[in-house]
Design a protein around this motif. Structure first.
Motif, PDB file in Angstrom:
ATOM      1  N   ALA A   1      52.876  48.947  70.316  1.00  0.00           N
ATOM      2  CA  ALA A   1      53.244  48.926  68.900  1.00  0.00           C
ATOM      3  C   ALA A   1      52.231  48.118  68.115  1.00  0.00           C
ATOM      4  O   ALA A   1      51.624  47.170  68.633  1.00  0.00           O
ATOM      5  N   LEU A   2      52.061  48.490  66.853  1.00  0.00           N
ATOM      6  CA  LEU A   2      51.167  47.788  65.939  1.00  0.00           C
ATOM      7  C   LEU A   2      51.813  47.824  64.565  1.00  0.00           C
ATOM      8  O   LEU A   2      52.258  48.874  64.118  1.00  0.00           O
ATOM      9  N   GLY A   3      51.901  46.658  63.907  1.00  0.00           N
ATOM     10  CA  GLY A   3      52.557  46.653  62.608  1.00  0.00           C
ATOM     11  C   GLY A   3      51.967  45.638  61.655  1.00  0.00           C
ATOM     12  O   GLY A   3      51.311  44.667  62.070  1.00  0.00           O
ATOM     13  N   PHE A   4      52.220  45.859  60.371  1.00  0.00           N
ATOM     14  CA  PHE A   4      51.659  45.054  59.294  1.00  0.00           C
ATOM     15  C   PHE A   4      52.778  44.468  58.437  1.00  0.00           C
ATOM     16  O   PHE A   4      53.643  45.206  57.952  1.00  0.00           O
ATOM     17  N   CYS A   5      52.754  43.143  58.245  1.00  0.00           N
ATOM     18  CA  CYS A   5      53.728  42.453  57.394  1.00  0.00           C
ATOM     19  C   CYS A   5      55.150  42.765  57.888  1.00  0.00           C
ATOM     20  O   CYS A   5      55.522  42.347  58.983  1.00  0.00           O
ATOM     21  N   LEU A   6      55.949  43.500  57.119  1.00  0.00           N
ATOM     22  CA  LEU A   6      57.264  43.937  57.593  1.00  0.00           C
ATOM     23  C   LEU A   6      57.139  44.564  58.969  1.00  0.00           C
ATOM     24  O   LEU A   6      57.909  44.256  59.897  1.00  0.00           O
ATOM     25  N   GLY A   7      56.159  45.453  59.132  1.00  0.00           N
ATOM     26  CA  GLY A   7      55.952  46.118  60.415  1.00  0.00           C
ATOM     27  C   GLY A   7      55.445  45.186  61.492  1.00  0.00           C
ATOM     28  O   GLY A   7      55.695  45.409  62.683  1.00  0.00           O
ATOM     29  N   GLY A   8      54.715  44.125  61.097  1.00  0.00           N
ATOM     30  CA  GLY A   8      54.280  43.145  62.085  1.00  0.00           C
ATOM     31  C   GLY A   8      55.461  42.420  62.700  1.00  0.00           C
ATOM     32  O   GLY A   8      55.521  42.201  63.918  1.00  0.00           O
ATOM     33  N   ALA A   9      56.417  42.043  61.855  1.00  0.00           N
ATOM     34  CA  ALA A   9      57.642  41.420  62.365  1.00  0.00           C
ATOM     35  C   ALA A   9      58.398  42.385  63.273  1.00  0.00           C
ATOM     36  O   ALA A   9      58.922  42.000  64.325  1.00  0.00           O
ATOM     37  N   LEU A  10      58.443  43.657  62.886  1.00  0.00           N
ATOM     38  CA  LEU A  10      59.135  44.656  63.709  1.00  0.00           C
ATOM     39  C   LEU A  10      58.413  44.901  65.027  1.00  0.00           C
ATOM     40  O   LEU A  10      59.047  45.178  66.047  1.00  0.00           O
ATOM     41  N   SER A  11      57.074  44.810  65.022  1.00  0.00           N
ATOM     42  CA  SER A  11      56.310  44.980  66.253  1.00  0.00           C
ATOM     43  C   SER A  11      56.684  43.895  67.260  1.00  0.00           C
ATOM     44  O   SER A  11      56.922  44.175  68.444  1.00  0.00           O
ATOM     45  N   ALA A  12      56.737  42.645  66.793  1.00  0.00           N
ATOM     46  CA  ALA A  12      57.154  41.550  67.673  1.00  0.00           C
ATOM     47  C   ALA A  12      58.592  41.741  68.129  1.00  0.00           C
ATOM     48  O   ALA A  12      58.935  41.512  69.296  1.00  0.00           O
ATOM     49  N   GLY A  13      59.454  42.165  67.206  1.00  0.00           N
ATOM     50  CA  GLY A  13      60.847  42.401  67.566  1.00  0.00           C
ATOM     51  C   GLY A  13      61.010  43.512  68.572  1.00  0.00           C
ATOM     52  O   GLY A  13      61.879  43.448  69.462  1.00  0.00           O
ATOM     53  N   LEU A  14      60.175  44.552  68.469  1.00  0.00           N
ATOM     54  CA  LEU A  14      60.244  45.655  69.428  1.00  0.00           C
ATOM     55  C   LEU A  14      59.859  45.183  70.818  1.00  0.00           C
ATOM     56  O   LEU A  14      60.421  45.641  71.828  1.00  0.00           O
TER      57      LEU A  14
END
Length: 288
Positions: free
Chosen positions: A157-170
């Motif tokens: 997974a790779l995410g930015f800002c909101l998606g960065g938090a979701l990447s760690a959560g995933l």
């Protein structure tokens, strides 16, 4: 190598932007690309295509859509108008309701109402975090189990800002995830750290204290729990330094972080770890 790009629906009413290398016989690992608050916009679609060009099956789930349909205030033209409005303010004023209200008075009445509604929605996403996390997990499962070219291969997974938090959560939620890249995303809750099995890679800007100041403590918690986390802080970079459609873009930090990202994906999604179809070939990846 050609690419195929399309909007797809999958799972239980999920939708997303899928880009994959051409050639049905080619199997390749998958990457879930998790959006900023601006949705699966031109920038996120471009990042998804870049990753496919590096030899991955890349899917950006549309976190705002249900059954392929977004609420009116979160449709792409409305999000773009909100982005233009916020880009005209100092980032310190983004979460200042009084400063936003004052700036809104400069807009025509109809545009003002639409921008105000959309911006209000963007700063009130907290109640949707669990739903977003479900959509991220569904995208990973689709790539790993259903999508013909990536089925049976590793997924990161790779995410930015909101998606960065979701990447760690995933990474905390999905024990099969091979790795997670976090671009300026808030760390997960401390009680989620024990569940993280995949290695993490993070990128942050020194001029983004709201996010970056939390990173050393997060790194220490991961180290104490025996987890793998490498991170980089770019001294002259603000929040969203990777987004080349915004004034925050910093080319040196973006170039360096992308090179590190591709090297990380190459390592955690190693071709030899992926099964091959009869007559197929392994995935291609590189630092170009």
């Amino acid at each position: 190598m050609g690419l195929q790009a399309e909007w797809i629906q999958y799972g239980q009413g999920q939708s997303g932007y899928l880009v994959r290398p051409e050639g049905e016989e080619l199997q390749a690992p998958g990457v879930v690309v998790l959006q900023e608050i601006w949705g699966v916009d031109a920038h996120i679609r471009d990042v998804t295509a870049r990753l496919a060009g590096a030899g991955y099956v890349a899917l950006a789930p549309d976190l705002y859509a249900d059954g392929g349909v977004r609420p009116a205030e979160l449709e792409e033209p409305r999000l773009e108008a909100a982005k233009r409005f916020l880009n005209g303010l100092p980032q310190s004023a983004w979460r200042d309701a009084a400063a936003r209200t004052e700036a809104l008075t400069a807009l025509p009445e109809r545009q003002r109402a639409e921008v105000e509604t959309t911006v209000g929605s963007l700063f009130d996403l907290g109640g949707l975090r669990a739903e977003f996390a479900d959509k991220a997990a569904a995208a990973a499962a689709y790539l790993r189990e259903v999508q013909p070219q990536s089925s049976g291969c590793g997924v990161a997974a790779l995410g930015f800002c909101l998606g960065g938090a979701l990447s760690a959560g995933l990474a905390a939620r999905d024990s099969a995830l091979k790795g997670a890249v976090i671009f300026y995303g808030a760390p997960p809750e401390a009680d989620a750290i024990a569940s993280i099995e995949a290695p993490l890679l993070g990128f942050y800007g020194a001029l983004d204290p709201r996010i970056t100041e939390a990173v050393p403590a997060f790194a220490q918690q991961l180290e104490e729990a025996g987890k793998s986390f490498t991170y980089h802080v770019y001294e002259d970079a603000p929040h969203a330094f990777f987004n080349d459609t915004r004034p925050s873009y910093r080319i040196d930090a973006a170039r360096d972080s992308y090179a590190h990202t591709l090297a990380f994906l190459q390592r955690v999604l190693a071709p030899e770890a992926a099964p091959k179809r009869s007559g197929g070939s392994g995935p291609a990846a590189g630092l170009a």
